[in-house]
Design a protein around this motif. Structure first.
Motif, short mmCIF file in Angstrom:
data_model
loop_
_atom_site.label_atom_id
_atom_site.label_comp_id
_atom_site.label_asym_id
_atom_site.label_seq_id
_atom_site.Cartn_x
_atom_site.Cartn_y
_atom_site.Cartn_z
N PRO A 48 -40.44 62.85 -7.40
CA PRO A 48 -41.32 64.03 -7.34
C PRO A 48 -42.49 63.97 -8.32
CG PRO A 48 -39.20 64.57 -8.36
CD PRO A 48 -39.07 63.20 -7.81
N LEU A 49 -42.33 63.23 -9.44
CA LEU A 49 -43.40 63.17 -10.43
C LEU A 49 -44.33 61.99 -10.22
CD1 LEU A 49 -41.45 64.08 -13.70
CD2 LEU A 49 -42.76 65.58 -12.20
N ASP A 50 -43.84 60.92 -9.59
CA ASP A 50 -44.64 59.72 -9.40
C ASP A 50 -44.21 59.07 -8.09
OD1 ASP A 50 -46.09 57.41 -9.51
OD2 ASP A 50 -45.22 56.66 -11.39
N GLU A 51 -45.07 59.14 -7.09
CA GLU A 51 -44.71 58.63 -5.77
C GLU A 51 -44.58 57.11 -5.74
OE1 GLU A 51 -47.28 60.05 -2.76
OE2 GLU A 51 -46.56 62.14 -2.89
N ARG A 52 -45.04 56.44 -6.81
CA ARG A 52 -44.86 54.99 -6.86
C ARG A 52 -43.42 54.61 -7.19
NH1 ARG A 52 -49.48 53.71 -11.13
NH2 ARG A 52 -48.39 55.53 -12.02
N ARG A 53 -42.68 55.53 -7.76
CA ARG A 53 -41.26 55.29 -8.06
C ARG A 53 -40.42 55.73 -6.86
NH1 ARG A 53 -39.66 57.84 -13.75
NH2 ARG A 53 -37.81 56.58 -13.37
N ILE A 54 -39.42 54.95 -6.53
CA ILE A 54 -38.53 55.25 -5.41
C ILE A 54 -37.16 55.59 -5.97
CG2 ILE A 54 -37.56 54.42 -3.25
CD1 ILE A 54 -40.60 54.70 -3.24
N LEU A 55 -36.64 56.75 -5.56
CA LEU A 55 -35.34 57.22 -6.03
C LEU A 55 -34.35 57.25 -4.88
CD1 LEU A 55 -36.35 60.27 -8.29
CD2 LEU A 55 -36.17 57.84 -8.90
N LEU B 90 -35.85 47.27 -6.42
CA LEU B 90 -35.16 46.82 -5.21
C LEU B 90 -35.98 47.12 -3.96
CD1 LEU B 90 -31.49 47.91 -5.99
CD2 LEU B 90 -32.42 45.60 -6.04
N HIS B 91 -36.63 48.30 -3.97
CA HIS B 91 -37.45 48.68 -2.82
C HIS B 91 -38.62 47.71 -2.64
CE1 HIS B 91 -39.22 51.45 0.10
NE2 HIS B 91 -40.39 51.25 -0.50
N ARG B 92 -39.23 47.32 -3.76
CA ARG B 92 -40.35 46.38 -3.68
C ARG B 92 -39.89 45.01 -3.20
NH1 ARG B 92 -43.24 48.04 -9.42
NH2 ARG B 92 -44.20 49.98 -8.69
N LEU B 93 -38.73 44.57 -3.69
CA LEU B 93 -38.20 43.29 -3.23
C LEU B 93 -37.90 43.32 -1.73
CD1 LEU B 93 -35.77 42.39 -6.17
CD2 LEU B 93 -37.92 41.25 -5.60
N GLU B 94 -37.33 44.45 -1.27
CA GLU B 94 -37.03 44.59 0.15
C GLU B 94 -38.31 44.62 0.97
OE1 GLU B 94 -34.65 44.98 3.56
OE2 GLU B 94 -34.22 44.35 1.50
N GLN B 95 -39.33 45.29 0.43
CA GLN B 95 -40.62 45.33 1.13
C GLN B 95 -41.24 43.93 1.20
OE1 GLN B 95 -42.00 48.15 2.56
NE2 GLN B 95 -43.44 46.68 3.46
N MET B 96 -41.13 43.17 0.09
CA MET B 96 -41.64 41.80 0.09
C MET B 96 -40.89 40.94 1.10
SD MET B 96 -42.12 41.20 -4.00
CE MET B 96 -42.37 39.45 -3.79
#
Length: 430
Positions: A167-174, A196-202
């Motif tokens: 909610p405070l930073d959309e670049r962070r995934i919770l 982990l989200h970035r690795l999965e996106q990559m």
């Protein structure tokens, strides 16, 4: 009992003494009343001492007394002492729990039975933006207002976690996980899975890019092989067999690339733009024709539509057709010639369901939890020989997730297999 008997003797002795003294002065009744008054005064004095001890000095030693009152004071003192020890242990345990929760990197939020905030650790301050001075007692959905979280919270189905931007930073995934406990209270845990989200996106981007880049050379290779095979009559048998084998493997690689691209699209694209009520009998008949073509009419394939089920599925026709086709093609590939395969559309307690059932060899239940994993094969040799890519059930799983549906698998060796796609009532229209 001994103290109680002693008090009765005390009462009897004072009453008798009062009667004797009153009898001497010819006032027996007055003497009896005086004896009972003395007894009552003694008990009132002890009761006053008990009240003062409990209200003014509960931590000190109890007043000195004998008989029943002395035993009562001792029992109360021992009970208070044990209660203080119990409370001290509970406070120490609670303090350790809070210290361990404060040391966690994940957010921990405790809610009461109404969903109001009761307590949270310091990680929740940074991750969720909670402030102790203002937010205690607020409802969780007043602070975490994302519609997806509100729907997840109210659905009360917390078997799977929910992934959302912070909610405070959309670049962070919770990743949120809610647990029910106690009297309908809830524990909300939020974990930062940005890395982990970035690795999965990559990974998804890599697979999609590589698959896309492979498509063109494979198309060129397949075209030249088809041209050379047209001249197979003029080539040596050994070379012709080699070209045929190359064409088979090229086709297999093309199917693999197409499935990888489809999976990448299902993962990246949110979908929903082409959803419409589908004519399920017509769709199943089309899948039946394709499955018969793959089978070479070596299987018996039937379509069953429950008479009472005139409902239409609100979905993407392309994606649902792809999912059912994968299930039907798997049934053709992994059952012997002459096997019966049934494509079925019927009502279900949760809404409606699509079923693909066969009477083939069946699957050992040990393998069922992993069947939807990419490239997982029950029998690797046979799967390769039948031309499967190992991605069919993974595609089915992602299609169903995009349609709020679930895949249920029932199978035992020698009893065939049943693949059931269960759609919620919200996806079914009359």
């Amino acid at each position: 009992m001994r103290s109680w008997s002693r008090e009765l003797w005390r009462l009897a002795w004072l009453a008798t003494a009062g009667l004797l003294i009153g009898g001497i002065v010819s006032q027996a009744g007055l003497g009896l009343a005086a004896g009972l008054a003395v007894c009552l005064g003694y008990h009132l004095r002890q009761l006053r001492a008990l009240y003062q001890w409990l209200t003014l000095h509960p931590q000190t030693e109890p007043p000195a007394a004998s008989g029943m009152w002395g035993e009562l004071f001792d029992r109360l003192y021992r009970y208070q002492k044990s209660q203080r020890l119990t409370q001290s242990r509970l406070r120490a345990t609670l303090a350790r729990i809070q210290e361990s929760s404060e040391a966690m990197r994940d957010s921990v939020v405790m809610l009461d039975r109404h969903g109001d905030l009761e307590w949270w650790n310091s990680a929740a301050n940074d991750m969720l933006g909670l402030q102790a001075a203002h937010d205690r007692g607020q409802h969780i959905t007043n602070l975490l207002r994302d519609p997806r979280f509100v729907a997840y919270f109210n659905a009360r189905d917390y078997r799977e976690p929910l992934t959302l931007p912070a909610p405070l930073d959309e670049r962070r995934i919770l990743q949120y996980q809610i647990t029910l406990y106690g009297d309908d209270e809830r524990l909300v845990m939020a974990r930062d899975i940005t890395r982990l989200h970035r690795l999965e996106q990559m990974r998804r981007d890599f697979v999609a890019n590589v698959s896309h880049e492979l498509r063109t050379p494979l198309t060129v290779l397949a075209g030249y092989l088809e041209t050379y095979l047209d001249l197979a009559d003029h080539l040596p048998d050994r070379l012709a067999r080699g070209l045929t084998r190359m064409q088979e493997q090229t086709l297999r690689m093309q199917n693999l690339v197409n499935d990888l691209l489809l999976l990448s699209r299902l993962e990246i694209d949110q979908g929903g733009n082409d959803h419409q009520p589908l004519d399920m009998p017509r769709l199943l008949e089309g899948v039946k024709r394709d499955a018969l073509a793959l089978s070479g009419d070596h299987h018996v394939i039937m379509v069953e539509v429950e008479e009472a089920c005139s409902d239409r599925l609100v979905a993407s026709e392309q994606e649902i057709c792809s999912a059912v086709s994968n299930l039907a093609f798997n049934a053709v590939r992994y059952t012997a010639a002459g096997s019966h395969i049934t494509l079925r559309w019927r009502r279900h307690p949760k809404g409606a369901c699509l079923e693909v059932e066969d009477n083939g060899e069946g699957i050992d239940p040990v393998h069922i939890p992993r069947l939807t994993e990419r490239f997982y094969r029950v029998d690797k040799g046979r799967s390769t020989a039948t031309g499967g890519t190992g991605l069919g059930l993974a595609i089915v799983k992602h299609v169903l997730l995009r349609h709020d549906a679930q895949l249920e698998i029932e199978s035992h060796p020698g009893r065939g297999a049943l693949f059931r796609c269960v759609f919620p009532a919200s996806r079914v229209s009359q």
